[in-house]
Design a protein around this motif. Structure first.
Motif, short mmCIF file in Angstrom:
data_model
loop_
_atom_site.label_atom_id
_atom_site.label_comp_id
_atom_site.label_asym_id
_atom_site.label_seq_id
_atom_site.Cartn_x
_atom_site.Cartn_y
_atom_site.Cartn_z
N ALA A 157 3.56 7.49 6.77
CA ALA A 157 3.20 6.60 5.66
C ALA A 157 1.79 6.02 5.81
CB ALA A 157 4.22 5.48 5.53
N ALA A 191 0.98 7.65 -0.97
CA ALA A 191 2.03 7.31 -1.92
C ALA A 191 1.76 7.97 -3.27
CB ALA A 191 2.12 5.79 -2.08
N ARG A 192 0.51 7.91 -3.69
CA ARG A 192 0.17 8.50 -4.98
C ARG A 192 0.34 10.01 -4.98
NH1 ARG A 192 -5.34 4.92 -5.64
NH2 ARG A 192 -4.26 2.92 -5.77
N PRO A 230 -3.02 4.95 3.07
CA PRO A 230 -1.58 4.82 2.74
C PRO A 230 -1.32 4.90 1.24
CG PRO A 230 -2.25 3.11 4.28
CD PRO A 230 -3.49 3.87 3.93
N GLU A 231 -2.17 4.20 0.45
CA GLU A 231 -1.93 4.18 -0.99
C GLU A 231 -2.10 5.57 -1.60
OE1 GLU A 231 -4.03 2.24 0.73
OE2 GLU A 231 -5.82 1.67 -0.43
N GLN A 279 13.11 1.65 -5.70
CA GLN A 279 11.69 2.01 -5.71
C GLN A 279 11.52 3.52 -5.63
OE1 GLN A 279 9.49 -0.34 -2.78
NE2 GLN A 279 10.92 -2.00 -3.14
N ASN A 318 6.44 5.80 10.18
CA ASN A 318 5.28 4.96 9.87
C ASN A 318 3.95 5.70 9.94
OD1 ASN A 318 5.90 2.03 9.29
ND2 ASN A 318 7.25 2.41 11.03
N GLU A 333 15.03 -0.54 -1.90
CA GLU A 333 14.19 0.58 -1.47
C GLU A 333 14.50 1.83 -2.29
OE1 GLU A 333 12.01 -1.39 0.44
OE2 GLU A 333 11.76 0.40 1.65
N PHE A 374 6.92 8.92 0.15
CA PHE A 374 7.60 7.63 0.06
C PHE A 374 8.37 7.33 1.33
CE2 PHE A 374 11.26 4.98 -0.85
CZ PHE A 374 10.73 3.96 -1.62
N LEU A 375 8.22 6.10 1.82
CA LEU A 375 9.00 5.69 2.98
C LEU A 375 9.92 4.54 2.61
CD1 LEU A 375 9.72 5.39 6.00
CD2 LEU A 375 7.63 4.07 6.31
N SER A 376 11.21 4.76 2.82
CA SER A 376 12.15 3.65 2.69
C SER A 376 12.22 3.01 4.07
CB SER A 376 13.52 4.21 2.27
OG SER A 376 14.50 3.22 2.44
N PHE A 377 11.76 1.76 4.16
CA PHE A 377 11.56 1.13 5.46
C PHE A 377 12.88 0.76 6.14
CE2 PHE A 377 7.47 0.63 3.51
CZ PHE A 377 6.56 0.64 4.57
N GLN A 425 0.82 -1.21 0.00
CA GLN A 425 0.00 0.00 0.00
C GLN A 425 0.86 1.26 0.00
OE1 GLN A 425 -2.67 -1.49 3.38
NE2 GLN A 425 -3.88 0.14 2.44
N LEU A 428 9.58 5.57 -8.45
CA LEU A 428 8.27 6.18 -8.18
C LEU A 428 8.34 7.71 -8.14
CD1 LEU A 428 6.97 3.67 -5.48
CD2 LEU A 428 6.24 3.85 -7.85
N ARG A 473 3.33 1.79 -1.45
CA ARG A 473 3.87 2.06 -2.79
C ARG A 473 2.77 2.45 -3.76
NH1 ARG A 473 7.71 2.62 0.24
NH2 ARG A 473 9.48 1.18 0.28
N GLY A 474 1.59 2.72 -3.22
CA GLY A 474 0.52 3.25 -4.07
C GLY A 474 -0.50 2.22 -4.52
#
Ligand SMILES: Nc1ncnc2c1ncn2[C@@H]1O[C@H](COP(=O)(O)OP(=O)(O)OP(=O)(O)O)[C@@H](O)[C@H]1O
Ligand SMILES: [Mg+2]
Lengths: 421, 252
Positions: free
Chosen positions: B48, B76-77, B72-73, B158, B45, B155, B81-84, A374, B162, A376-377
């Motif tokens: 995110a 992101a859109r 959450p989605e 990504q 967190n 990560e 962005f979270l690099s975990f 999620q 993105l 990541r969109g």
């Protein structure tokens, strides 16, 4: 459990004029033995989690000529590219729909039964093996002669249809001779409204023989499925098995493998997808009878609604079977609070120089992985589907033959999307 | 870019963040340091959108929008962005398939068409080079069996694929050898621009040799107790946190 319900049907069976009388002795013997043991109950160790009363109390009739299709049935929706298909409809061989592949002898199961003159290997004399012996009505035997590589997979399409409560007892023999190879697929489909299929499969692999065995059980949700699969392997032979179960009301597979020759290898992969109140039970026993033999059991279940599942995997390593490797993995994904899984991996080791492992996990969808997707969109619904398909892919991705794999993958994804919508 | 005001967060009845305020403007790079358990990952967190963390007070505005109201989605859109710190493995889900699904999800939300498969592959190949990952990695299941350093590079892969507006890097530099660290740093530096912002969570000033932060904040006990510049990070690395603790105690 009494089997009195089946007595009258058995008499009918014996009186069928188109069945060879030469088999009667074996049929009677098996039936008499079955009368003694009865159907399994939940008091039997191996049947603790599976109730077969729907079968033992059932009133299934043997399939009559009138249960065969009166005109050629339409099998368009079951077509599959790149395979030779043999069709059996409610226990009746459909010659005009079947294509016989090159390089193999295809005998009807009954002919073969006769040829072997009763020397059929009733591997474990389980009640359902006995029932099959008593009632064998259809089936096939595929014999691959020495040094023959059968390139095109052979598929038997078992269709169970109709409204009458019938039972069929197909019997399949696969004999792969030395240094030969074959891909064999059984595809169980149909819309029957009440059906009991009790199938026995006997596989024998000679030295250095290879068999890919793909079994898809996608028949109607009113079908009771028993599958008794017996595999005997000589030295250097390889048995690769993939089973995908999503159909049937009750499904139980009894898989028994004997690794008799050195370096014989078997790889058992199973994916079960259950919904509503389906019950799917995979009961596996692998016997390492020789040194340097190798086995793996990789069994996954995805359970929706109130469905239940059982994994009972036993690996027995006999005394002289040194330097063997054996692995068992069982992973289960519960997608509903009410779904339930019983997992029981067991190792019985009587040799001392062996490499064995077993493990079992049962859980819900991994919330952290879901959040990762999620974040990541990807929306939650899509993320769930991605993960569940990913879970299944660990089995599906290993299926040989790109065309078969693709067909299975597509069908599976559609089913899953429907369930998750 | 993002404005956090008086944020209070609890997990399972336990209060972890106790009044955090932080504003990150476009183009800025902020560093957050703090002891283990001080609440750094919790903050990341919460940004995110992990629902296990309950926001009990405060607000977060992300480019004018109310971040806490977004799924959450959707965050992101919208470019977050979270690099975990600990990227999870997702067995069976192919990395490339996942990346493509992510890219398309972002595109779709912008009303753009799905990316063409060939274009996507050539784009990914280019980005793989930037993080020095072999192409085989995108054909493997997401993070499954990846080493620590490989996960971190995945990560960053990504992130640069993105193209978020705000990247939060939670200890992306931890446990990396110097070559991997340089790659990660380069990934971030190449990616910096006047309209992109970063929040970098770290224990070490080492990575700051490769990138220039605008601000350094010290998180202690769920609060930002001190803010400064690069010098602060160096001081912390040299002297630890107790002197800050003492300062805080004196002030109280
Ligand atoms: N899910 C949870 N359940 C209970 N406590 C939690 C949970 N998540 C975090 N905590 C607690 O919240 C506190 C802050 O944790 P957090 O992970 O944010 O620390 P951190 O600053 O990132 O530490 P580190 O430097 O070790 O990564 C810790 O005491 C931790 O135990
Ligand atoms: Mg942390």
């Amino acid at each position: 459990m009494s089997i009195s319900n089946y007595k009258a049907e058995f008499e009918k069976m014996l009186n069928r004029d188109y069945f060879s009388k030469s088999l009667h002795l074996y049929r009677k013997e098996a039936f008499a033995q079955l009368e003694k043991t009865g159907f399994p109950t939940r008091k039997w160790e191996d049947w603790r989690f599976t109730n077969v009363s729907i079968i033992s109390d059932g009133e299934y009739k043997i399939s009559e000529i009138s249960d065969a299709p009166q005109t050629t049935p339409n099998i368009d929706s079951y077509q599959m590219e790149g395979v030779d298909t043999v069709v059996i409809y409610n226990g009746h061989y459909q010659k005009e729909l079947s294509s016989v592949p090159d390089g193999v002898a295809l005998l009807s199961g009954l002919e073969h039964f006769e040829r072997k003159n009763g020397k059929f290997d009733t591997a474990n004399n389980s009640p359902f093996d006995l029932l099959n012996t008593a009632f064998t009505d259809s089936g096939m035997c595929i014999v691959v002669e020495k040094d023959t590589q059968v390139e095109i997979p052979i598929r038997i399409l078992f269709i169970s249809n109709g409204v009458r409560s019938i039972m069929v007892n197909p019997r399949v023999y696969i004999d792969v001779a030395e240094s030969s190879s074959l891909t064999f697929m059984e595809h169980h489909v149909g819309d029957a409204e009440s059906f009991f299929q009790n199938e026995s499969v006997f596989i024998s692999l000679e030295n250095n023989a290879q068999l890919n065995h793909i079994r898809i059980q996608s028949n109607s949700e009113f079908t009771q499925n028993m599958a008794n699969i017996n595999v005997n392997q000589d030295a250097d032979s390889q048995y690769h098995f993939w089973q995908l179960v999503d159909g049937g009301k009750l499904g139980r597979s009894n898989i028994c493998v004997q690794l008799n020759g050195e370096n014989a290898q078997c790889y058992i992969n199973i994916l079960a997808l259950s919904k509503n109140n389906q019950h799917i039970d995979n009961n596996i026993i692998v016997n390492h009878n020789s040194p340097q033999t190798h086995s793996s059991q990789f069994v996954k279940s995805i359970l929706f609604d109130t469905s239940t599942g059982v994994f009972n995997g036993r690996t027995v390593v006999h005394k002289n079977a040194q330097k063997i490797t054996a692995h068992q993995t069982n992973k289960n994904l519960l997608l509903s609070k009410k779904a339930k899984m019983n997992s029981n991996p067991q190792l019985e080791i009587y040799a001392d120089d062996v490499k064995c492992s077993h493990g079992s996990t049962t859980g819900k969808i991994d919330e952290d992985a879901l959040f990762y997707l999620q974040s990541r969109g990807i929306n939650k619904q899509d993320a769930m589907e991605l993960m569940v398909i990913g879970f299944a892919n660990e089995v599906l991705d290993k299926i040989p033959h790109p065309e078969i794999k693709k067909a299975i993958h597509t069908e599976f994804t559609v089913k899953l999307n429907r369930l998750m919508a | 870019m993002i404005k956090i005001e008086n944020l209070y967060v609890s997990v399972e009845e336990k209060e972890i963040l106790k009044g955090i305020s932080l504003e990150v403007k476009p183009g800025e790079l902020h560093v957050i340091m703090g002891r283990n358990g001080s609440g750094k990952s919790t903050l990341a967190n919460v940004l995110a959108g992990k629902d296990k963390y309950k926001v009990t007070n405060g607000s977060i505005k992300f480019n004018g929008e109310n971040l806490l109201d977004m799924l959450p989605e959707n965050r992101a859109r919208a470019g977050l962005f979270l690099s975990f710190q600990y990227p999870v493995a997702i067995p069976g889900v192919n990395n490339m398939y996942f990346l493509k699904a992510a890219v398309n999800a972002v595109r779709k939300s912008r009303g753009e068409e799905e990316i063409d498969a060939v274009d996507f592959l050539s784009m990914i190949r280019e980005k793989l080079k930037m993080v020095d990952l072999d192409e085989s990695f995108i054909h493997r299941p997401v993070n499954d069996g990846f080493s620590g350093g490989e996960k971190k590079r995945n990560e960053i892969l990504q992130m640069i694929t993105l193209e978020p507006k705000l990247s939060i890097l939670d200890e992306t530099d931890s446990g990396l050898d110097i070559d991997a660290l340089k790659i990660v740093a380069k990934g971030v530096n190449d990616f910096r621009s006047p309209d992109r912002s970063f929040i970098l969570i770290t224990h070490y000033q080492r990575i700051l040799n490769y990138m220039k932060p605008d601000f350094v904040h010290i998180l202690m006990n769920g609060k930002i107790v001190k803010s400064g510049t690069m010098e602060l990070a160096k001081e912390v690395e040299k002297k630890g946190y107790s002197w800050i603790e003492e300062e805080v105690a004196e002030a109280a």
